[in-house]
Design a protein around this motif. Structure first.
Motif, PDB file in Angstrom:
ATOM      1  N   ARG A  43       0.655  -1.025  -0.075  1.00 33.25           N
ATOM      2  CA  ARG A  43       0.134  -0.136   0.090  1.00 33.25           C
ATOM      3  C   ARG A  43       1.047   1.121   0.141  1.00 33.25           C
ATOM      4  N   ASP A  45       2.967   4.853  -1.721  1.00 29.86           N
ATOM      5  CA  ASP A  45       2.775   5.358  -2.441  1.00 29.86           C
ATOM      6  C   ASP A  45       4.256   6.024  -2.940  1.00 29.86           C
ATOM      7  N   GLN A  47       6.747   7.720  -4.526  1.00 32.23           N
ATOM      8  CA  GLN A  47       7.232   9.039  -3.822  1.00 32.23           C
ATOM      9  C   GLN A  47       8.445   9.353  -4.863  1.00 32.23           C
ATOM     10  N   ASN A  58       2.867   0.898 -11.185  1.00 31.11           N
ATOM     11  CA  ASN A  58       0.952   1.366 -10.890  1.00 31.11           C
ATOM     12  C   ASN A  58      -0.053  -0.074 -11.419  1.00 31.11           C
ATOM     13  N   GLY A  89      -1.159   0.038   5.122  1.00 36.60           N
ATOM     14  CA  GLY A  89      -1.688   1.855   4.442  1.00 36.60           C
ATOM     15  C   GLY A  89      -1.305   2.394   5.900  1.00 36.60           C
ATOM     16  N   SER A 244      10.728   3.847  -5.100  1.00 35.57           N
ATOM     17  CA  SER A 244       9.717   3.836  -5.975  1.00 35.57           C
ATOM     18  C   SER A 244       9.225   4.731  -4.316  1.00 35.57           C
ATOM     19  N   GLN A 245      10.657   4.278  -3.428  1.00 37.73           N
ATOM     20  CA  GLN A 245      10.197   5.012  -2.402  1.00 37.73           C
ATOM     21  C   GLN A 245      10.866   6.302  -1.937  1.00 37.73           C
TER      22      GLN A 245
END
Length: 297
Positions: A43, A45, A47, A58, A89, A244-245
């Motif tokens: 979960r 997002d 970043q 995605n 989350g 991704s983070q």
């Protein structure tokens, strides 16, 4: 004796922002280091606005984060285990106040006596002397971070008790438990004073002043400093693996490594539990352990 360290983290990427240089240091001297990720970070997002693998994120964030974790593992050289739980989350504060529940079957809502069993098995299999986790606040109030503290302390006690989880392996008593205290006020102050003395016109000074302001009232709970100046590049490689983070311009890369090596070449931890004799402050997470296991007074 073989020294073994177990670090329990909430999500993939937490291990790289909270102790990666320490893990790299201990690997360099022959310590067996294992990182446990309690959840898959499903979960999380995105970043990083410039993420090259945005389509993959995605389509399958969980799959991408496993790939990123493998890259970070290679950068540092630790062993790795997934505990297998679903990311809870980060709920909106308003939804929490309204009493909205966390997602069904996520890590934070599974009863401890159930979710701890895989971690008890890992402890009994690997037989670490040192456990690193978060404090009771989780470091920040993410439900998975708080649960990581709870499951770590529950498993620490249960793994040593032959009456609990009798089918999960032979009991093992961990000797020391540490909480992560890497982001602390003395570290920020040392960086601030270094820049002020050596480059008072630096644009870094404004950001350090800001951080110094909201960190100054935090108590310094660290008991143990591990010197990791030679392993900052490995840490950064691990951090960047979680693309991704962690964006390239992330706060994690705010100050140059050469400055860190001069101003604060440490990662800091708080000794929360010790079943061996040790003197505070410490410079080694394994202080007291070798003598204890060899029977030296």
């Amino acid at each position: 004796m073989t020294l073994r360290l177990l670090a329990v983290h909430a999500h993939p990427d937490d291990e790289s922002s909270k102790g990666a240089a320490t893990y790299a240091y201990y690997r360099s001297i022959g310590v067996e280091v294992t990182v446990v990720s309690c959840t898959g970070g499903e979960r999380g997002d995105i970043q990083n606005e410039g993420l090259a693998e945005r389509a993959a994120a995605n389509r399958d964030m969980a799959g991408l984060r496993r790939i990123e974790m493998a890259r970070a593992q290679q950068a540092i050289g630790f062993d790795h285990r997934w505990l297998g739980y679903l990311d809870s989350g980060l709920p909106d504060p308003e939804s929490v106040e309204a009493g909205e529940p966390l997602p069904a079957n996520c890590f934070a809502v599974i009863p401890l006596e159930i979710s701890a069993e895989p971690l008890v098995r890992i402890i009994r299999e690997l037989r670490p002397q040192v456990l690193i986790t978060y404090d009771e606040t989780g470091g920040y109030p993410h439900p998975d971070h708080i649960r990581t503290h709870e499951i770590s302390m529950y498993a620490f006690e249960a793994a040593a008790d032959p009456a609990r989880y009798p089918g999960a392996g032979e009991p093992w008593q961990i000797s020391k438990v540490y909480y992560d205290r890497i982001f602390n006020a003395p570290r920020i102050e040392a960086m601030y004073q270094f820049v002020l003395a050596n480059d008072p016109g630096s644009p870094q000074l404004e950001r350090l002043t800001e951080v110094r302001g909201w960190m100054k009232d935090r108590p310094n709970l660290a008991t143990t400093q591990v010197r990791i100046g030679d392993f900052l590049e490995a840490r950064d490689e691990a951090l960047r693996s979680h693309a991704s983070q962690v964006a390239p311009d992330s706060f994690f890369f705010f100050w140059p490594n050469d400055m860190q090596r001069q101003a604060w070449p440490f990662e800091d931890f708080q000794l929360a539990v010790s079943l061996v004799d040790t003197d505070i402050p410490e410079t080694d997470l394994f202080a007291g352990i070798v003598n204890h296991h060899q029977g030296t007074p």
